[in-house]
Motif scaffolding. Structure first.
Motif, PDB file in Angstrom:
ATOM      1  N   ALA A 111       9.967  16.933  33.441  1.00 49.92           N
ATOM      2  CA  ALA A 111      11.057  17.513  33.240  1.00 49.92           C
ATOM      3  C   ALA A 111      12.303  16.833  33.681  1.00 49.92           C
ATOM      4  CB  ALA A 111      10.909  19.024  33.650  1.00 49.92           C
ATOM      5  N   CYS A 112      12.083  16.371  35.127  1.00 50.85           N
ATOM      6  CA  CYS A 112      12.917  15.893  35.889  1.00 50.85           C
ATOM      7  C   CYS A 112      13.482  14.520  35.067  1.00 50.85           C
ATOM      8  CB  CYS A 112      12.644  15.415  37.484  1.00 50.85           C
ATOM      9  SG  CYS A 112      13.561  14.855  38.398  1.00 50.85           S
ATOM     10  N   ARG A 113      12.486  13.915  34.747  1.00 47.05           N
ATOM     11  CA  ARG A 113      13.056  12.503  33.944  1.00 47.05           C
ATOM     12  C   ARG A 113      13.689  12.915  32.789  1.00 47.05           C
ATOM     13  NH1 ARG A 113       6.528  10.407  34.259  1.00 47.05           N
ATOM     14  NH2 ARG A 113       6.951   8.878  36.334  1.00 47.05           N
ATOM     15  N   GLN A 114      13.271  13.866  32.132  1.00 48.87           N
ATOM     16  CA  GLN A 114      14.032  14.062  31.012  1.00 48.87           C
ATOM     17  C   GLN A 114      15.345  14.990  30.989  1.00 48.87           C
ATOM     18  OE1 GLN A 114      11.132  16.629  28.784  1.00 48.87           O
ATOM     19  NE2 GLN A 114       9.829  14.776  28.738  1.00 48.87           N
ATOM     20  N   GLY A 115      15.954  15.167  32.285  1.00 49.56           N
ATOM     21  CA  GLY A 115      17.097  15.874  32.786  1.00 49.56           C
ATOM     22  C   GLY A 115      16.977  17.182  32.778  1.00 49.56           C
ATOM     23  N   ASP A 116      15.994  17.895  32.547  1.00 52.69           N
ATOM     24  CA  ASP A 116      15.953  19.216  32.641  1.00 52.69           C
ATOM     25  C   ASP A 116      15.614  19.732  34.005  1.00 52.69           C
ATOM     26  OD1 ASP A 116      15.550  22.149  32.405  1.00 52.69           O
ATOM     27  OD2 ASP A 116      14.022  22.045  30.812  1.00 52.69           O
ATOM     28  N   TYR A 117      16.531  19.616  35.018  1.00 49.96           N
ATOM     29  CA  TYR A 117      16.491  19.859  36.298  1.00 49.96           C
ATOM     30  C   TYR A 117      15.961  21.135  36.775  1.00 49.96           C
ATOM     31  CZ  TYR A 117      18.657  15.279  36.074  1.00 49.96           C
ATOM     32  OH  TYR A 117      19.079  14.029  35.628  1.00 49.96           O
ATOM     33  N   PRO A 118      16.372  22.227  36.433  1.00 51.17           N
ATOM     34  CA  PRO A 118      15.892  23.469  36.715  1.00 51.17           C
ATOM     35  C   PRO A 118      14.507  23.928  36.550  1.00 51.17           C
ATOM     36  CG  PRO A 118      17.992  23.892  35.554  1.00 51.17           C
ATOM     37  CD  PRO A 118      17.515  22.530  35.314  1.00 51.17           C
ATOM     38  N   GLN A 119      14.025  23.355  35.067  1.00 48.50           N
ATOM     39  CA  GLN A 119      12.640  23.450  34.960  1.00 48.50           C
ATOM     40  C   GLN A 119      11.823  22.521  36.087  1.00 48.50           C
ATOM     41  OE1 GLN A 119      11.495  25.436  32.934  1.00 48.50           O
ATOM     42  NE2 GLN A 119       9.475  25.011  32.195  1.00 48.50           N
ATOM     43  N   ALA A 120      12.359  21.325  36.294  1.00 51.06           N
ATOM     44  CA  ALA A 120      11.566  20.342  37.225  1.00 51.06           C
ATOM     45  C   ALA A 120      11.319  21.154  38.516  1.00 51.06           C
ATOM     46  CB  ALA A 120      12.589  19.168  37.502  1.00 51.06           C
ATOM     47  N   VAL A 121      12.405  21.888  38.919  1.00 53.90           N
ATOM     48  CA  VAL A 121      12.435  22.648  40.267  1.00 53.90           C
ATOM     49  C   VAL A 121      11.255  23.575  40.341  1.00 53.90           C
ATOM     50  CG1 VAL A 121      13.497  23.777  42.249  1.00 53.90           C
ATOM     51  CG2 VAL A 121      14.422  21.755  41.100  1.00 53.90           C
ATOM     52  N   PHE A 122      11.639  24.527  38.871  1.00 50.57           N
ATOM     53  CA  PHE A 122      10.431  25.528  38.953  1.00 50.57           C
ATOM     54  C   PHE A 122       9.000  25.328  38.857  1.00 50.57           C
ATOM     55  CE2 PHE A 122       7.972  27.948  35.503  1.00 50.57           C
ATOM     56  CZ  PHE A 122       7.899  29.147  36.358  1.00 50.57           C
ATOM     57  N   LEU A 123       8.835  24.402  37.986  1.00 52.56           N
ATOM     58  CA  LEU A 123       7.451  23.730  37.757  1.00 52.56           C
ATOM     59  C   LEU A 123       6.829  23.263  39.126  1.00 52.56           C
ATOM     60  CD1 LEU A 123       7.547  22.303  34.269  1.00 52.56           C
ATOM     61  CD2 LEU A 123       6.239  24.078  34.952  1.00 52.56           C
TER      62      LEU A 123
END
Length: 294
Positions: A129-141
């Motif tokens: 998710a972080c690589r794809q630019g979905d930063y809120p999802q990266a932190v949540f996961l």
């Protein structure tokens, strides 16, 4: 490291092998049996005197390696004695709620490995998710992976002590609200204290002050606020505030790397598991342009 200390270190590693036996990478059952043997030696069981002798020499070697330095100074500076005591008391609250419920050691190993695989699947989804630019999802996961690591932490002790069968299961169990496995804030605290407080890699990456700050966030329940900010919009003085407004790329990279390192330290019990994950983390650290750590 000086030649004398290198010789001591080599001797220490030799004694570790003697104490744990020659266990091949991937042989978790063999590792558990060897670990039990060493544990019994440490506890002073008579028939394991040979292993205990190795353990005693390991202790002497480590004392020589430390020399005049105070090995607990860094821990005291980070309030570690109090935090670890609180951490252990939190974990003990959950002893009556089994995790694996295995029928035998083979069943226990299978379930234990599946637990670990699930935790790191959550973390790798955060990384993607972080690589794809979905930063809120990266932190949540990342926080989700941290929580799941805490939830399954007891599984290793069930496997080590009782082949994955329940330990001290009680007929009259206390309410789940008292078990840290069912409390977001307590799971954050247990995982971070266990995985990050004395983790030299996260300290090398982000500095001691950042580690202390993050442990404080976990203890004070602030990580739960971060988790919710990744999922929900709020209404501020100037209108709606969305997760993308709150969670930046820099924040996401920090959470993915910091929590990945903490989870690896917290979850893995064998040298080969940690070694393989460390290689994966080293590649991620390089990918995000962070300083290399040993």
């Amino acid at each position: 490291m000086s030649d004398d200390n290198q010789a001591l270190w080599d001797r220490f590693n030799e004694l570790v092998k003697l104490s744990f036996g020659e266990v091949e990478d991937g042989d978790l059952k063999g590792y558990i049996y060897s670990f039990r043997k060493t544990y019994m030696a440490v506890m002073g069981v008579e028939e394991f005197n040979k292993t205990k002798k190795h353990y005693d020499e390991m202790t002497e070697v480590m004392i020589k390696l430390v020399g005049d330095d105070d090995p607990f100074k860094a821990a005291r500076e980070k309030d570690a004695p109090r935090l670890f005591k609180k951490n252990w008391e939190t974990i003990l609250e959950s002893c009556c709620f089994p995790v694996l419920n295995a029928t035998d050691i083979d069943d226990g190993i299978e379930k234990y490995q599946k637990c670990n695989a699930y935790v790191f699947d959550c973390w790798r989804k955060a990384l993607n998710a972080c690589r794809q630019g979905d930063y809120p999802q990266a932190v949540f996961l990342s926080i989700l992976a941290l929580e799941e690591a805490a939830k399954f932490h007891q599984a290793w002790y069930e496997l080590f002590y009782n082949d994955g069968k329940p330990i001290n299961a009680k007929k009259n169990q206390p309410p789940r609200r008292k078990d840290y496995k069912f409390n977001h804030k307590k799971k954050h605290f247990v995982s971070i204290v266990s995985g990050a407080l004395l983790n030299h890699r996260v300290e090398g990456l982000f500095g001691k002050d950042k580690v202390v700050e993050f442990v404080g966030m976990a203890e004070n329940g602030e990580l739960e606020n971060v988790r919710q900010s990744c999922l929900y919009a709020t209404v501020g003085d100037e209108g709606p505030v969305y997760p993308d407004d709150v969670i930046s790329q820099e924040t996401a990279i920090f959470y993915v790397v910091f929590l990945g390192e903490a989870i690896g330290e917290f979850v893995f019990s064998t040298s080969w598991e940690y070694r393989d994950f460390k290689e994966e983390m080293d590649a991620v650290i390089e990918e995000f342009g962070l300083p290399a750590v040993s």
